[in-house]
Scaffold this motif. Structure first.
Motif, PDB file in Angstrom:
ATOM      1  N   ARG A 302      -4.169  30.118  -7.381  1.00  0.00           N
ATOM      2  CA  ARG A 302      -3.114  29.821  -8.350  1.00  0.00           C
ATOM      3  C   ARG A 302      -3.101  30.913  -9.420  1.00  0.00           C
ATOM      4  O   ARG A 302      -4.136  31.492  -9.747  1.00  0.00           O
ATOM      5  CB  ARG A 302      -3.348  28.466  -9.036  1.00  0.00           C
ATOM      6  N   SER A 318      -4.015  18.067   0.301  1.00  0.00           N
ATOM      7  CA  SER A 318      -2.936  17.089   0.405  1.00  0.00           C
ATOM      8  C   SER A 318      -3.195  16.125   1.556  1.00  0.00           C
ATOM      9  O   SER A 318      -4.079  16.341   2.398  1.00  0.00           O
ATOM     10  CB  SER A 318      -1.608  17.806   0.646  1.00  0.00           C
ATOM     11  N   GLU A 353       1.068  20.393   0.390  1.00  0.00           N
ATOM     12  CA  GLU A 353       0.617  21.431  -0.534  1.00  0.00           C
ATOM     13  C   GLU A 353       1.830  22.075  -1.206  1.00  0.00           C
ATOM     14  O   GLU A 353       2.911  22.147  -0.618  1.00  0.00           O
ATOM     15  CB  GLU A 353      -0.169  22.522   0.222  1.00  0.00           C
ATOM     16  N   LEU A 354       1.648  22.551  -2.430  1.00  0.00           N
ATOM     17  CA  LEU A 354       2.699  23.278  -3.120  1.00  0.00           C
ATOM     18  C   LEU A 354       2.822  24.664  -2.487  1.00  0.00           C
ATOM     19  O   LEU A 354       1.814  25.361  -2.319  1.00  0.00           O
ATOM     20  CB  LEU A 354       2.354  23.406  -4.602  1.00  0.00           C
ATOM     21  N   ARG A 359       3.138  29.037  -6.961  1.00  0.00           N
ATOM     22  CA  ARG A 359       1.865  29.025  -7.689  1.00  0.00           C
ATOM     23  C   ARG A 359       1.173  30.387  -7.720  1.00  0.00           C
ATOM     24  O   ARG A 359       0.059  30.499  -8.221  1.00  0.00           O
ATOM     25  CB  ARG A 359       0.914  27.972  -7.100  1.00  0.00           C
TER      26      ARG A 359
END
Length: 373
Positions: A302, A318, A353-354, A359
């Motif tokens: 990130r 996740s 998941e992002l 990110r």
């Protein structure tokens, strides 16, 4: 196992027919169905994509190398001949190479030197659900290239993909789905929340291993840990247990030598425990695994605005990633997945998941795109 008995083979005729009329295809197939090794061969052997390489994008270097090695073996060819791979600082390719496994940044950089991607007939985006930034950007570049090269085929594959938005983005496209074959996997949650600051995660994993073996669980064991340090401590913790004396306990991550990586995924003369990062979550299938012990953690990059760089942080995975890991226990026989978190904690985890593009620091990819015009 005969590759032609893998579940993905049910799509062979449909895929060949689709490639004759469509240049954008989505393939949904479960973990372990064989899509990563078999789809590139189906495309090449189908003979409908014209001359040129079949390039397969993989999120990780280790997977790119191991998959290329496996496909070369299945085709009775030396690695680097008809089948090869190319990752950062390492490659095994030649003028004969027709199937080339690459990491995502490799193809994006190839756009810089050859915007038309001459000599490439098909691009396969494997494990696209992971939404790595270079995969996203390369897909966008490939779609733009199709405007001047309608002969270029694009195939996007995943096991846990939300196909709706992708279908809209790729429209018009053909969607193929393989149901696969999965043996039942019993999911066991921790009875109470485990505080990894007091009960270290590698000790919790060793406890779960000991419990499974003492209760008579059969088959090999796959343990998921977030990184190399946790893996080495887990290997030590499991080896210290009396019930592990009959097992070969091995690590698996990207920093190991090729020899050690091959040993972890290859055949063994006794039961084995493989302690891995999330590289074993997708793409790589380790035969014989019937017990999965999941820490529920991964190292995720990130952007840190205070330091101005991307930072790797240990975070909870996740629910989609947890399902991927669970599926590794049910490929060859009924299995069990032991999750080191409670059922209540599981419900609170994010569904997916992002994506990396939301990110990560975008400076590098923006400069790469500028360099490509």
């Amino acid at each position: 196992m005969d590759p032609k008995k893998l579940p993905i083979y049910e799509l062979r005729a449909e895929l060949t027919a689709a490639l004759e009329v469509d240049n954008r295809i989505i393939i949904e197939a479960p973990t372990g169905s064989g899509k990563s090794t078999q789809v590139p061969q189906m495309v090449l052997d189908g003979g409908v994509t014209g001359p040129g390489e079949v390039v397969v994008l993989q999120p990780r270097r280790l997977a790119a190398r191991l998959l290329a090695k496996r496909v070369a073996f299945e085709r009775g060819e030396p690695l680097g001949g008809e089948v090869g791979y190319q990752v950062r600082m390492e490659n095994a390719v030649s003028k004969k190479t027709q199937i080339r496994y690459v990491t995502e940044g490799i193809l994006l950089r190839q756009f810089l030197s050859d915007p038309e991607l001459r000599g490439i007939s098909t691009i396969i985006f494997d494990e696209f659900h992971e939404r790595h930034i270079y995969g996203d950007i390369t897909l966008a570049r490939a779609l733009r290239l199709q405007q001047t090269r309608p002969d270029l085929k694009i195939i996007v594959m995943s096991a846990t993909l939300d196909a709706g938005p992708l279908r809209e983005y790729l429209a018009p496209c053909r969607e193929l789905k393989s149901e696969g074959r999965m043996f039942p996997v019993e999911i066991c949650y921790a009875k109470k929340r485990i505080d990894f600051r007091r009960h270290l995660v590698w000790e919790a994993a060793a406890d779960a291993f000991e419990k499974a073996i003492n209760e008579g669980a059969e088959g090999d064991v796959l343990v998921f840990m977030p990184g190399g340090y946790e893996i080495s401590r887990t290997v030590e913790a499991i080896r210290s247990r009396k019930c592990a004396r009959a097992f070969a306990v091995m690590p698996l991550h990207g920093e190991l030598s090729a020899r050690d990586q091959d040993a972890a995924v290859g055949e063994c003369d006794r039961r084995k425990v493989v302690v891995s990062t999330n590289v074993a979550e997708t793409s790589i299938t380790i035969d014989g695994v019937r017990i999965v012990i999941d820490s529920g953690l991964a190292r995720i990059a990130r952007y840190d605005p205070n330091r101005g760089i991307d930072t790797l942080l240990v975070e909870r995975i996740s629910r989609a990633s947890a399902d991927q890991r669970t599926g590794r226990a049910g490929r060859t026989a009924p299995g069990v997945c032991m999750r080191l978190w409670t059922e209540q904690e599981h419900v609170a985890r994010p569904m997916q998941e992002l994506p990396e593009i939301l990110r990560h620091d975008l400076a590098e990819v923006v400069l790469t795109l500028k360099a490509g015009g």
